[in-house]
Scaffold this motif. Sequence first.
Motif, PDB file in Angstrom:
ATOM      1  N   HIS A 172       0.807  -1.216   0.000  1.00  0.00           N
ATOM      2  CA  HIS A 172       0.000   0.000   0.000  1.00  0.00           C
ATOM      3  C   HIS A 172       0.844   1.271   0.000  1.00  0.00           C
ATOM      4  CE1 HIS A 172       0.899  -0.466   4.294  1.00  0.00           C
ATOM      5  NE2 HIS A 172       0.602   0.796   4.450  1.00  0.00           N
ATOM      6  N   LYS A 173       2.144   1.179   0.322  1.00  0.00           N
ATOM      7  CA  LYS A 173       3.005   2.357   0.302  1.00  0.00           C
ATOM      8  C   LYS A 173       3.921   2.404  -0.919  1.00  0.00           C
ATOM      9  CE  LYS A 173       3.103   3.290   5.268  1.00  0.00           C
ATOM     10  NZ  LYS A 173       3.963   3.531   6.456  1.00  0.00           N
ATOM     11  N   THR A 174       3.723   1.503  -1.849  1.00  0.00           N
ATOM     12  CA  THR A 174       4.566   1.441  -3.044  1.00  0.00           C
ATOM     13  C   THR A 174       3.776   1.873  -4.270  1.00  0.00           C
ATOM     14  OG1 THR A 174       3.989  -0.836  -3.638  1.00  0.00           O
ATOM     15  CG2 THR A 174       5.765  -0.542  -2.037  1.00  0.00           C
ATOM     16  N   ARG A 175       4.487   2.096  -5.362  1.00  0.00           N
ATOM     17  CA  ARG A 175       3.831   2.320  -6.643  1.00  0.00           C
ATOM     18  C   ARG A 175       3.237   1.000  -7.137  1.00  0.00           C
ATOM     19  NH1 ARG A 175       8.118   2.806  -9.338  1.00  0.00           N
ATOM     20  NH2 ARG A 175       9.584   3.020  -7.643  1.00  0.00           N
ATOM     21  N   PRO A 176       2.156   1.043  -7.913  1.00  0.00           N
ATOM     22  CA  PRO A 176       1.523  -0.209  -8.344  1.00  0.00           C
ATOM     23  C   PRO A 176       2.430  -1.117  -9.166  1.00  0.00           C
ATOM     24  CG  PRO A 176       0.002   1.607  -8.601  1.00  0.00           C
ATOM     25  CD  PRO A 176       1.327   2.214  -8.244  1.00  0.00           C
ATOM     26  N   TYR A 177       3.398  -0.534  -9.912  1.00  0.00           N
ATOM     27  CA  TYR A 177       4.234  -1.339 -10.797  1.00  0.00           C
ATOM     28  C   TYR A 177       5.710  -1.079 -10.547  1.00  0.00           C
ATOM     29  CZ  TYR A 177      -0.153  -1.832 -13.338  1.00  0.00           C
ATOM     30  OH  TYR A 177      -1.464  -2.083 -13.668  1.00  0.00           O
TER      31      TYR A 177
END
Length: 233
Positions: A172-177
């Motif tokens: 949830h704290k990262t970029r989707p890709y």
Amino acid sequence: MSRHRAVSRFRWQAAQKQTLEKWKEKNLQEARESMERDLLPLLQRYAREYPKTASILEIGSGPICISQYLPQKNKTYLDPLLDDFRRMFPGKLPEGTYLASGAESIDQPSASYDLIICTHAISCSMNPELIMHEIERLLKPNGRLLLSMTTHSALEARLHYYAECCAPALCHKTRPYYYSLTGIRRTLSRHFTIVQEMTRSTSFAWFPLFRRVERIFVCTLRPKPTEENGTAP
């Protein structure tokens, strides 16, 4: 990974909300000065090849809108958070056409732009492959795509992909890709010819094998098949 399963709208919206929260803590002027120093000279070099009447599309412009400093008059800024940024930074965004939407479907005619600048938008999107199709559609025959992004080690990109599929709460704290260098090269090559590739900076995450590199890709449209060379569809 070269092909990614599209993330859910809920996952994408959560990532957009996090991006907005980060911008609330940033100094816009400092962020602009950093982009002017690191990216603008390269953009200016390629912009000089086009007349002042040329059209530029900046995907993932954020509130920085780095293409505002290029000499061309016709600028379009696209970012799903543009309305939020205009409220957050009143009077600070430049004049131009604003599209407050994702880049998976862009309401503009085909072959509209001489130069498309995409700054870290692919990793934050809902469906990168659809964005590649749209950029391919919107570029003029002699146009260029300038894409900047962070690439990850193949190990980190794969682990992130599996985490998104099996345990999305961990991401949830990262970029989707997360893209590896091989992955983004394959993605771009399905639509474009990569004519130049540059490294801006390199860093390491908490694990030494997780090497992250800021890269810039310069691309043109692939030549269309012709009957003369026997490769017509």
